[in-house]
Design a protein around this motif. Structure first.
Motif, mmCIF file in Angstrom:
data_model
loop_
_atom_site.group_PDB
_atom_site.id
_atom_site.type_symbol
_atom_site.label_atom_id
_atom_site.label_comp_id
_atom_site.label_asym_id
_atom_site.label_seq_id
_atom_site.Cartn_x
_atom_site.Cartn_y
_atom_site.Cartn_z
ATOM 1 N N CYS D 24 -24.052 -35.073 19.594
ATOM 2 C CA CYS D 24 -23.423 -34.713 20.865
ATOM 3 C C CYS D 24 -24.494 -34.219 21.827
ATOM 4 O O CYS D 24 -24.674 -34.771 22.892
ATOM 5 C CB CYS D 24 -22.345 -33.648 20.612
ATOM 6 S SG CYS D 24 -21.558 -33.068 22.128
ATOM 7 N N SER D 25 -25.222 -33.184 21.416
ATOM 8 C CA SER D 25 -26.290 -32.628 22.266
ATOM 9 C C SER D 25 -27.634 -32.736 21.565
ATOM 10 O O SER D 25 -27.721 -32.591 20.345
ATOM 11 C CB SER D 25 -26.052 -31.134 22.529
ATOM 12 O OG SER D 25 -24.850 -30.932 23.218
ATOM 13 N N GLY D 50 -26.921 -35.769 24.331
ATOM 14 C CA GLY D 50 -26.664 -35.148 25.619
ATOM 15 C C GLY D 50 -27.745 -34.152 25.990
ATOM 16 O O GLY D 50 -28.126 -33.312 25.173
ATOM 17 N N LYS D 53 -24.860 -31.271 29.757
ATOM 18 C CA LYS D 53 -23.535 -31.347 29.147
ATOM 19 C C LYS D 53 -22.455 -30.870 30.103
ATOM 20 O O LYS D 53 -22.532 -29.767 30.627
ATOM 21 C CB LYS D 53 -23.465 -30.444 27.894
ATOM 22 C CG LYS D 53 -24.462 -30.774 26.811
ATOM 23 C CD LYS D 53 -24.235 -32.151 26.214
ATOM 24 C CE LYS D 53 -22.845 -32.316 25.630
ATOM 25 N NZ LYS D 53 -22.615 -33.732 25.230
ATOM 26 N N ARG D 55 -19.327 -29.057 30.561
ATOM 27 C CA ARG D 55 -18.542 -28.146 29.738
ATOM 28 C C ARG D 55 -17.421 -27.534 30.556
ATOM 29 O O ARG D 55 -17.634 -27.092 31.687
ATOM 30 C CB ARG D 55 -19.437 -27.036 29.160
ATOM 31 C CG ARG D 55 -20.634 -27.563 28.362
ATOM 32 C CD ARG D 55 -20.223 -28.531 27.255
ATOM 33 N NE ARG D 55 -19.361 -27.921 26.278
ATOM 34 C CZ ARG D 55 -19.784 -27.261 25.199
ATOM 35 N NH1 ARG D 55 -21.074 -27.183 24.959
ATOM 36 N NH2 ARG D 55 -18.929 -26.708 24.356
ATOM 37 N N GLN D 62 -24.858 -25.482 27.892
ATOM 38 C CA GLN D 62 -24.885 -26.505 28.932
ATOM 39 C C GLN D 62 -25.954 -27.580 28.694
ATOM 40 O O GLN D 62 -26.189 -28.429 29.563
ATOM 41 C CB GLN D 62 -25.088 -25.850 30.316
ATOM 42 C CG GLN D 62 -24.116 -24.707 30.638
ATOM 43 C CD GLN D 62 -22.896 -25.135 31.436
ATOM 44 O OE1 GLN D 62 -22.963 -26.085 32.212
ATOM 45 N NE2 GLN D 62 -21.752 -24.489 31.231
ATOM 46 N N GLY D 63 -26.560 -27.566 27.539
ATOM 47 C CA GLY D 63 -27.567 -28.584 27.239
ATOM 48 C C GLY D 63 -28.968 -28.100 27.568
ATOM 49 O O GLY D 63 -29.145 -27.118 28.299
ATOM 50 N N THR D 85 -27.992 -41.439 27.702
ATOM 51 C CA THR D 85 -27.651 -40.029 27.924
ATOM 52 C C THR D 85 -26.859 -39.930 29.222
ATOM 53 O O THR D 85 -26.914 -40.811 30.080
ATOM 54 C CB THR D 85 -28.926 -39.143 27.941
ATOM 55 O OG1 THR D 85 -28.547 -37.771 27.774
ATOM 56 C CG2 THR D 85 -29.695 -39.293 29.249
ATOM 57 N N GLU D 86 -26.080 -38.846 29.311
ATOM 58 C CA GLU D 86 -25.148 -38.717 30.431
ATOM 59 C C GLU D 86 -25.821 -38.178 31.677
ATOM 60 O O GLU D 86 -26.624 -37.255 31.617
ATOM 61 C CB GLU D 86 -23.999 -37.782 30.028
ATOM 62 C CG GLU D 86 -23.000 -37.575 31.157
ATOM 63 C CD GLU D 86 -21.698 -36.938 30.716
ATOM 64 O OE1 GLU D 86 -21.444 -36.850 29.492
ATOM 65 O OE2 GLU D 86 -20.926 -36.521 31.600
ATOM 66 N N GLU D 220 -20.587 -39.903 17.407
ATOM 67 C CA GLU D 220 -21.390 -38.689 17.299
ATOM 68 C C GLU D 220 -21.757 -38.414 15.841
ATOM 69 O O GLU D 220 -20.887 -38.299 14.972
ATOM 70 C CB GLU D 220 -20.621 -37.499 17.891
ATOM 71 C CG GLU D 220 -20.485 -37.622 19.418
ATOM 72 C CD GLU D 220 -19.978 -36.356 20.078
ATOM 73 O OE1 GLU D 220 -19.943 -36.326 21.323
ATOM 74 O OE2 GLU D 220 -19.625 -35.400 19.359
ATOM 75 N N SER D 230 -22.456 -27.961 20.015
ATOM 76 C CA SER D 230 -21.277 -28.436 20.754
ATOM 77 C C SER D 230 -20.545 -29.450 19.889
ATOM 78 O O SER D 230 -21.164 -30.129 19.068
ATOM 79 C CB SER D 230 -21.694 -29.059 22.097
ATOM 80 O OG SER D 230 -22.606 -30.124 21.900
#
Lengths: 260, 260, 260, 260
Positions: D24-25, D50, D53, D55, D62-63, D85-86, D220, D230
């Motif tokens: 996820c992260s 990520g 992130k 949230r 928050q990454g 990645t986002e 994930e 996360s």
């Protein structure tokens, strides 16, 4: 999972996958015998067909009633298939129970507790459809009415729920499969025809449900869908079904299950 | 809108607003007579109370049955109120119809077409609840089963629909009021108790439905909610209801309607 | 509830009800000045109007941009009204903040956390719309981004959620009003125009939200709706709005509140 | 379907099935290199992770931000995998675009039209997630923002929608697969992790999506899920993923596709 004995030949167990197919409604002797014979040849052992139809509007075709049940029995005699048909109403229950091998409770009756209680007194396999507005937990609660007199031959059917998405008629909730498997001991049969709404979406939903771990499928197949008296858009032709059947067999092989 | 004659004294017309109140379930003679007397004094003309209860689980309190109907009749005799109660089942229908002034079809039976057809043969006012998974158009289709033999004394009830929002039990859809008014000639009664789920949300939903143009309210009121055998969290006390009643009267005055 | 100071003259408090009205989009000087003048005469103190428009398709009218902001400022100068307009984008934020008295965050940006963080640095009242796919709890979480730098001038807006019901564009969730009041200290403004989708449903939803305890309304009003460049079907004419305004005032009087 | 060239080695075409996996992260160099190496060995060519992130609450992790991007680049160098990645935010876009092989637009930004427009100027493959409150048609409309400058390297991702059913976090809508294939020329990647919410439901949803005709999966996977910063409940362990990977390969073989 409990074993579900359907008749002397068919028993749904952990390593099996049950294929149910047939027209939305029984329409004539010619129609039902013809499609039953074709489906049997493909390998299908359970024939579906509606005799009493729950219709949103009172002026839609309501099914052939007892005549429909008699035609289903003829199809059973002709092919050896087990038959499943919907019981809508406690008045019709004794009659339907006389003919059907499996009693089907439709989506709109999934919380008709009075009907469920009456069905619980019959020693018959029951296919309990999820109401399209019901949670998985409510479906499980409804099954407790069916089992209150000791009947354990219950099969759930996921057939799509109401959501905001309108590009299909209902949204097939395949996550109900693992959730029901975790919380109960009954098998889960996927009905891809009603959520699809149109026949070109039936195959992806059927295969998706199969791979997600369903214990069976119930699929509407009609010898001539454009002429069907109900649900004409969503029924498969026999060749479409045959093609789907092969893929379902192959996916089940990957998962270690045999199609019955 | 068609006029709905309920009894010799009460007739719901365009300029009227019908208040229905009473406990979720009839529990005892003392309970129902006490609450009916108090509600009548406030000005309520129609008493609700469940005798046959649709319960999600078979081991929940299922209502007093015929005994409950008799207690409702006693409350009618004692107060002059009309009584409304739910019919769940076609077997119980003749019995319920003998006692009730208004037949109620619950949310889970909103598409029980067999039951609707049987009810259509009685010349009684019917309150048809919207299924929590049903569209407004489906509710209208269901009403066609009720009116198929000429009965036009139909009232719709909006009682919340299933949505993703879980901070209330159901989402009350007040837009159903203008939509139903546009598409049909039947009045719309709002049930704020079931969507609220807890009593502190009942008043805002009741007032919201009223101002949105509803033709009436049906509200659960119990003389001692914490002791209620069903839906204990959502029932109002009599003083809470009295307070609400005054606001409903005042909002209706703004809209040019009289509460009956 | 916290007090929301909007400008030197307008302050939303517990006993007040805020009316916001204006066209969906600012389209021309003539249009915005004309409608603002008419609304001001009726008693409206806050003028809405879109300059940057979030449109589902890239080929729809996207708003006049900065020119629209300038026209809003002219309308403010001409009438003394406060102005509210949507900020879609952090690049536009400084510009929008220069012109607007209230910053509006639209439904599709309700969980645009990057934008919310940037807005939190401005000392401006903010109207935060609920995402149509968001729960009330998510809306509250989003407000924490806005208040993370101490700004407490936050107003929520309920504008309808996505449900299976399609007879209105969205389903207005009036139960969000008491739930938000219980869980937060911010006022709740109902937007009845977007869930209605057509102007004949706007009044029932507006009145329903008002009686359910909302702290204000935001309503789309256009001097000539059929010619509107966006949301033409749902905008009220000025006379329709005037009629609605009177009812809103009267219902608020019942509830002990004054419309500002 | 259009071909999607991801890098010099990977090209998603009709007969291929793209597997994307990763945590996820991005949490540390050790974590990302370790899991990337293991995934690469299994056969995965695209690594997700990520850095920024989205949230729901401002006080959640928050990454790692740019540091996370650098670690992803290190993992690419170490393994030869492409990275996805986002991008949450137009300010971060140039930075993210510098590092990522595929830009991911998250569910909450699916209708962030300002961001989509900016992304359209980059000549990069984009994975566009469906908003959990968005219809398939809205997802298609959003893709028009991405393609407005000629970029056709767009992949859709179905990741579950909001429904009344709460036994999974979201309801995976596999019918979106055939609908998107019918209406557009872009591939559809299923994200089973977010709708599942817990790791034991990931496999059934992943296989269901695969058999329903998806063009890929994004899953994930974390080297030690209980320690994840996360989405700890829904991430698979590497052995769980390996087991799933084999089944995905076998189901794709049934459907005539090769996993890349």
């Amino acid at each position: 999972m409990v074993d579900i004995k359907i008749n002397d030949e068919i028993r749904l167990t952990d390593d099996k996958f049950l294929m149910i197919a047939g027209p939305c409604s029984v329409e004539s002797e010619e129609q039902i015998i013809r499609v039953a014979t074709q489906l049997r040849k493909i390998g299908v052992n359970v024939l579906r067909g509606g005799a009493f139809k729950p219709r949103t509007c009172p002026d839609s075709f309501q099914g052939l009633g007892e005549e429909g049940l008699k035609l289903l029995a003829k199809a059973r005699d002709a092919t050896g298939m087990a038959i499943i048909t919907e019981v809508m109403d406690m008045d019709e229950l004794p009659l339907v129970a006389e003919y059907a091998d499996i009693l089907q409770v439709g989506s709109r009756n999934s919380q008709n507790f009075s009907l469920l209680k009456k069905i619980s007194r019959y020693d018959k396999p029951v296919l309990l459809k999820r109401g399209f507005g019901n949670t998985v937990d409510e479906l499980i609660s409804s099954s407790k009415y069916l089992s209150m007199n000791g009947n354990k031959r219950i099969m759930f059917s996921e057939r799509g729920i109401r959501t905001f998405e309108q590009s299909t008629r209902f949204t097939l909730d395949i996550s109900a499969i693992p959730v029901l498997h975790e919380k109960t001991e009954y098998p889960v049969i996927i009905d891809p025809s009603h959520p699809a709404g149109v026949n070109r979406y039936v195959e992806p939903l059927a295969l998706g449900g199969t791979a997600a771990g369903a214990d069976g499928l119930m699929i509407e197949v009609h010898p001539d869908p454009p002429k069907a008296l109900s649900d004409s858009a969503q029924q498969l032709t026999v060749p479409q079904f045959q093609n789907l059947y092969t893929k379902v067999k192959n996916i089940n092989a990957v998962l270690g299950k045999t199609v019955i």
